[in-house]
Enzyme design. Sequence first.
Site, PDB file in Angstrom:
ATOM      1  N   GLY A 169      49.934  30.627 101.673  1.00 41.62           N
ATOM      2  CA  GLY A 169      49.545  31.918 101.107  1.00 41.62           C
ATOM      3  C   GLY A 169      49.314  32.935 102.192  1.00 41.62           C
ATOM      4  N   GLY A 170      48.473  33.908 101.863  1.00 35.62           N
ATOM      5  CA  GLY A 170      48.174  34.971 102.818  1.00 35.62           C
ATOM      6  C   GLY A 170      47.512  34.452 104.076  1.00 35.62           C
ATOM      7  N   GLY A 404      74.742  49.126 127.444  1.00 38.44           N
ATOM      8  CA  GLY A 404      73.350  49.434 127.141  1.00 38.44           C
ATOM      9  C   GLY A 404      72.420  48.336 127.634  1.00 38.44           C
ATOM     10  CB  ALA A 405      72.846  44.688 127.907  1.00 38.00           C
TER      11      ALA A 405
HETATM   12  C1  HXC Z   1      39.352  24.762  97.259  1.00 35.94           C
HETATM   13  C2  HXC Z   1      40.697  23.097  98.029  1.00 35.94           C
HETATM   14  C3  HXC Z   1      41.709  24.031  98.323  1.00 35.94           C
HETATM   15  C4  HXC Z   1      41.449  25.392  98.065  1.00 35.94           C
HETATM   16  C5  HXC Z   1      42.416  22.085  98.868  1.00 35.94           C
HETATM   17  N1  HXC Z   1      41.191  21.912  98.362  1.00 35.94           N
HETATM   18  N2  HXC Z   1      42.765  23.368  98.845  1.00 35.94           N
HETATM   19  N3  HXC Z   1      39.535  23.457  97.510  1.00 35.94           N
HETATM   20  N4  HXC Z   1      40.258  25.704  97.541  1.00 35.94           N
HETATM   21  N5  HXC Z   1      42.329  26.350  98.373  1.00 35.94           N
HETATM   22  C6  HXC Z   1      40.453  20.672  98.241  1.00 35.94           C
HETATM   23  C7  HXC Z   1      41.042  19.747  97.183  1.00 35.94           C
HETATM   24  O1  HXC Z   1      40.540  20.059  95.916  1.00 35.94           O
HETATM   25  C8  HXC Z   1      40.539  18.401  97.664  1.00 35.94           C
HETATM   26  O2  HXC Z   1      39.189  18.278  97.303  1.00 35.94           O
HETATM   27  C9  HXC Z   1      40.573  18.549  99.174  1.00 35.94           C
HETATM   28  O3  HXC Z   1      40.563  19.944  99.445  1.00 35.94           O
HETATM   29  C10 HXC Z   1      41.806  17.956  99.817  1.00 35.94           C
HETATM   30  O4  HXC Z   1      42.933  18.423  99.098  1.00 35.94           O
HETATM   31  P1  HXC Z   1      44.110  17.464  98.612  1.00 35.94           P
HETATM   32  O5  HXC Z   1      44.919  18.235  97.665  1.00 35.94           O
HETATM   33  O6  HXC Z   1      43.530  16.169  98.137  1.00 35.94           O
HETATM   34  O7  HXC Z   1      44.851  17.211  99.979  1.00 35.94           O
HETATM   35  P2  HXC Z   1      46.411  17.108 100.247  1.00 35.94           P
HETATM   36  O8  HXC Z   1      47.052  16.191  99.281  1.00 35.94           O
HETATM   37  O9  HXC Z   1      46.532  16.808 101.699  1.00 35.94           O
HETATM   38  O10 HXC Z   1      46.991  18.584  99.977  1.00 35.94           O
HETATM   39  C11 HXC Z   1      46.577  19.635 100.744  1.00 35.94           C
HETATM   40  C12 HXC Z   1      47.098  20.951 100.172  1.00 35.94           C
HETATM   41  C13 HXC Z   1      46.730  21.079  98.677  1.00 35.94           C
HETATM   42  C14 HXC Z   1      48.638  21.004 100.354  1.00 35.94           C
HETATM   43  C15 HXC Z   1      46.504  22.079 100.987  1.00 35.94           C
HETATM   44  O11 HXC Z   1      45.352  20.807  98.536  1.00 35.94           O
HETATM   45  C16 HXC Z   1      46.998  22.413  98.123  1.00 35.94           C
HETATM   46  O12 HXC Z   1      48.147  22.732  97.763  1.00 35.94           O
HETATM   47  N6  HXC Z   1      45.961  23.260  98.070  1.00 35.94           N
HETATM   48  C17 HXC Z   1      46.113  24.608  97.531  1.00 35.94           C
HETATM   49  C18 HXC Z   1      46.859  25.477  98.491  1.00 35.94           C
HETATM   50  C19 HXC Z   1      46.910  26.871  98.020  1.00 35.94           C
HETATM   51  O13 HXC Z   1      47.752  27.244  97.189  1.00 35.94           O
HETATM   52  N7  HXC Z   1      45.908  27.649  98.442  1.00 35.94           N
HETATM   53  C20 HXC Z   1      45.755  29.011  98.043  1.00 35.94           C
HETATM   54  C21 HXC Z   1      46.759  29.802  98.854  1.00 35.94           C
HETATM   55  S1  HXC Z   1      46.638  31.464  98.531  1.00 35.94           S
HETATM   56  P3  HXC Z   1      38.522  16.858  96.946  1.00 35.94           P
HETATM   57  O14 HXC Z   1      37.160  17.215  96.533  1.00 35.94           O
HETATM   58  O15 HXC Z   1      39.359  16.253  95.902  1.00 35.94           O
HETATM   59  O16 HXC Z   1      38.588  16.110  98.229  1.00 35.94           O
HETATM   60  C22 HXC Z   1      45.617  31.972  99.701  1.00 35.94           C
HETATM   61  C23 HXC Z   1      45.356  33.389  99.609  1.00 35.94           C
HETATM   62  C24 HXC Z   1      44.936  33.915 100.923  1.00 35.94           C
HETATM   63  O17 HXC Z   1      45.181  31.295 100.526  1.00 35.94           O
HETATM   64  C25 HXC Z   1      45.069  35.353 100.785  1.00 35.94           C
HETATM   65  C26 HXC Z   1      44.829  36.060 102.022  1.00 35.94           C
HETATM   66  C27 HXC Z   1      45.423  37.433 101.878  1.00 35.94           C
END
Ligand code: HXC
Length: 514
Positions: A169-170, A404-405
């Site tokens: 994401g961001g 130019g280079a």
């Molecule tokens: C809260 C999160 C989390 C999140 C992971 N966890 N991402 N909790 N917010 N964004 C937690 C899970 O619930 C889990 O908790 C633990 O972290 C480990 O995650 P797993 O999924 O079990 O691990 P893994 O299989 O290794 O996968 C990792 C991952 C996946 C690929 C990162 O968790 C995932 O896809 N997360 C979401 C990614 C995402 O889309 N984020 C938002 C992006 S947008 P438990 O309690 O079960 O251990 C963004 C906007 C930013 O970031 C904007 C800025 C401008």
Amino acid sequence: MKNKIEQLEKLREESKTGGGEDKIRIQHEKGKLTARERIQLLVDEGSFSEVDMFVKHRSSDFGLEKQKYSGDGVVTGFAKINGRQIALFSQDFTVFGGSLSETNAEKICKIMDTALKLGIPVIGLNDSGGARIQEGVNSLGGYADIFLRNTLASGVVPQISAILGPCAGGAVYSPAITDFVFMVNHTSHMFVTGPNVVKTVTHEEVSFEDLGGAETHATKSGVAHFVFDSEVEILENIRKLVGFLPLNWKDNAPDSKFDFASNLINEKLDNVIPDTPNKPYNMHDVIQLLIDDGDFLEVQPNYAQNIIVGFARVGGVSIGVVANQPAVLAGVLDINASVKGARFVRFCDAFNIPLLVLEDVPGFLPGTEQEWNGIIRHGAKLLFAFCEATVPKVTVIVRKAYGGAYDVMNSKHIRGDFNYAWPSAEIAVMGPKGAVEIIFKKEISQAVDKAEKLNEVLSFYIDKFTNPYIAAERGFIDEVIIPRETRLKIVQAFQLLKTKVDSNPKKKHCNIPL
Ligand code: HXC
């Protein structure tokens, strides 16, 4: 007091275990180190001084009030690398997947604010699921607070990002604003939208690795500057990189010890390039013979390989090398090479790192693909970067300097301080064949024996232009040097240029063609 000290020690221990032993085991099973293990490997032993280890999130949605961890998923503080101070944060994937909460962002911002006041580099070890979903806009705001600080710190202190897990994401934009991005093969990924979203929107099927793995970003996108196979190598190489850099824009990179009485003449340089002008050779061989101990930290080695950029030392002085690579696309400048070179030149200029340019370039790459994708504005970036750079700038024209280079690659006209050429240098508006076909078009077409005429005008052109002496007559080349003298010349030049002062007109900021 004894009880209170024991209580503090217990609280510290609790914070140090992050999300707990089970989560640490899972982290290790994925082949990843924990946030604290990484810090231990990165910094000088015993130098880490942590801040905010008892910070907890303030969220109460989705039952978060029952899940509070001391430190809230990021370890922050100050430490030393080779005795020099740095600020760092290390995201802890064992706590909510290292996701960024409001308080977690406050911790990162706090050390960034202090780093700016102290004038010390910021190193971010990223391993995070992105914005903490349960916190909604509070976590998004946290990211924006970090982006702002990344931007304000840009050009003030070096900022280095290591991606050691997911970065989605961001969240990718904080590393992207920093100066250098390190990625580890197979365990780190960066993308704006993951494979599932890609499939929904564009119907493309792509794996995590192909979409945003280290290899992809090192070869296709140019997002990653350094890729290594293990976290240990990443952390070692961050230490190495920091050694080439000043602490801030007012500082100079530390010199290393150098024996000025050592032999700086190297006869191998006389034979390092082929006699035939169109034969490729590896510019790395030239670089190795010119720098101290052959120690070259190449930046983006697998991206736009027709230009080489990286850090080295010459006479103990930390310098940035920008070199055309005749072994790839004949060393031509294309869009990617121009952008890669420009970004590196601007980094060096922002942080007082002198530039050494090794030139062998037949020109800009022709073709619709390049023109339609904007070689004009991208090539202008490299030109702009060299023009605005006020650091010591030394050029050695090894062979070709066409069109130019010639101007772009730190020519005398754009404030090159010392411009040397080897006797093999060819400095002209165009390569011989293209040039004579234009300026002798009529003579060739009217000749009875066209091939004979072509050869005649070609040898005339080659005699006249494919040498460094016309440029030297004008003073555009300061000295034509024998290749074996080059190391001596550049060691002397960078010593002499230590007192260089130059500046650009005052302005709010420049408007580099983006
Ligand atoms: C809260 C999160 C989390 C999140 C992971 N966890 N991402 N909790 N917010 N964004 C937690 C899970 O619930 C889990 O908790 C633990 O972290 C480990 O995650 P797993 O999924 O079990 O691990 P893994 O299989 O290794 O996968 C990792 C991952 C996946 C690929 C990162 O968790 C995932 O896809 N997360 C979401 C990614 C995402 O889309 N984020 C938002 C992006 S947008 P438990 O309690 O079960 O251990 C963004 C906007 C930013 O970031 C904007 C800025 C401008």
